[in-house]
Design an enzyme around this catalytic site. Sequence first.
Site, PDB file in Angstrom:
ATOM      1  CB  CYS A  12       5.078   4.749  -1.085  1.00 37.49           C
ATOM      2  SG  CYS A  12       6.064   3.456  -1.594  1.00 37.49           S
ATOM      3  NE  ARG A  18       6.767   6.338   2.341  1.00 39.95           N
ATOM      4  CZ  ARG A  18       5.833   7.249   1.379  1.00 39.95           C
ATOM      5  NH1 ARG A  18       5.370   7.869   2.880  1.00 39.95           N
ATOM      6  NH2 ARG A  18       5.542   7.702   0.222  1.00 39.95           N
ATOM      7  CB  SER A  19       5.471   0.552  -0.919  1.00 40.92           C
ATOM      8  OG  SER A  19       6.146   0.959  -2.482  1.00 40.92           O
TER       9      SER A  19
HETATM   10  P1  4NP Z   1       8.823   6.060  -1.152  1.00 40.14           P
HETATM   11  O1  4NP Z   1       9.430   7.064  -0.848  1.00 40.14           O
HETATM   12  O2  4NP Z   1       7.218   7.019  -1.688  1.00 40.14           O
HETATM   13  O3  4NP Z   1       9.062   5.878   0.414  1.00 40.14           O
HETATM   14  O4  4NP Z   1       9.194   5.120  -2.719  1.00 40.14           O
HETATM   15  C1  4NP Z   1       9.816   7.851  -2.332  1.00 40.14           C
HETATM   16  C2  4NP Z   1      10.992   8.067  -2.762  1.00 40.14           C
HETATM   17  C3  4NP Z   1      11.252   8.737  -4.224  1.00 40.14           C
HETATM   18  C4  4NP Z   1      10.959  10.034  -3.956  1.00 40.14           C
HETATM   19  C5  4NP Z   1       9.790  10.391  -3.389  1.00 40.14           C
HETATM   20  C6  4NP Z   1       9.600   9.729  -2.013  1.00 40.14           C
HETATM   21  N1  4NP Z   1      10.867  10.942  -4.914  1.00 40.14           N
HETATM   22  O5  4NP Z   1      10.581  12.325  -5.010  1.00 40.14           O
HETATM   23  O6  4NP Z   1      11.694  10.296  -6.536  1.00 40.14           O
END
Ligand code: 4NP
Length: 160
Positions: A12, A18-19
């Site tokens: 992700c 998610r991952s």
């Molecule tokens: P992930 O979610 O891709 O499912 O881990 C996110 C976690 C952090 C951020 C964006 C998406 N961020 O912008 O820090």
Amino acid sequence: MSSKQPAILFVCLGNICRSPLAEAAFRCAAERAGLAVDIDSAGTGDWHIGRPPDPRAIATARRHGCDISQYRGRQICKADFQRFTHIFALDHANLTTMLGEAPDDAAAKVSLLLDLVSGRQGDAVIDPYFGEDAGFEQTWADVTAAAEALVTLLKSQNRD
Ligand code: 4NP
């Protein structure tokens, strides 16, 4: 029978929501099925390298019997395209990023995670990071459906 043990990477953006949940759901499903498989997760971004998952992801996994508190964020690297047989993107943006980074001689098949799930082809696992807590339960439902479909697929390939 495939000669190479499957090695699965879930990817992700941040590798904190998610991952890690996809990794946990698939670890549990593969263990229940007695599948020998290498499993990991990563992010395309570098903001959360070395950090634990989001507390809401840890709580969601715990509600479903999985402890992901020891997972740590990491960023996908070129070697992952050789180490893994399958790399699953949680959404289209991360799929596009990875297809742009994949070396020409990549061993891994790179695809969208929900393409594994009947009736969900082309769907993204929605990013719950900026939303309500309930979004994490939806993430868990999505990654669990994908994990079960992946176990079925790998078991059928083991029989080939
Ligand atoms: P992930 O979610 O891709 O499912 O881990 C996110 C976690 C952090 C951020 C964006 C998406 N961020 O912008 O820090």
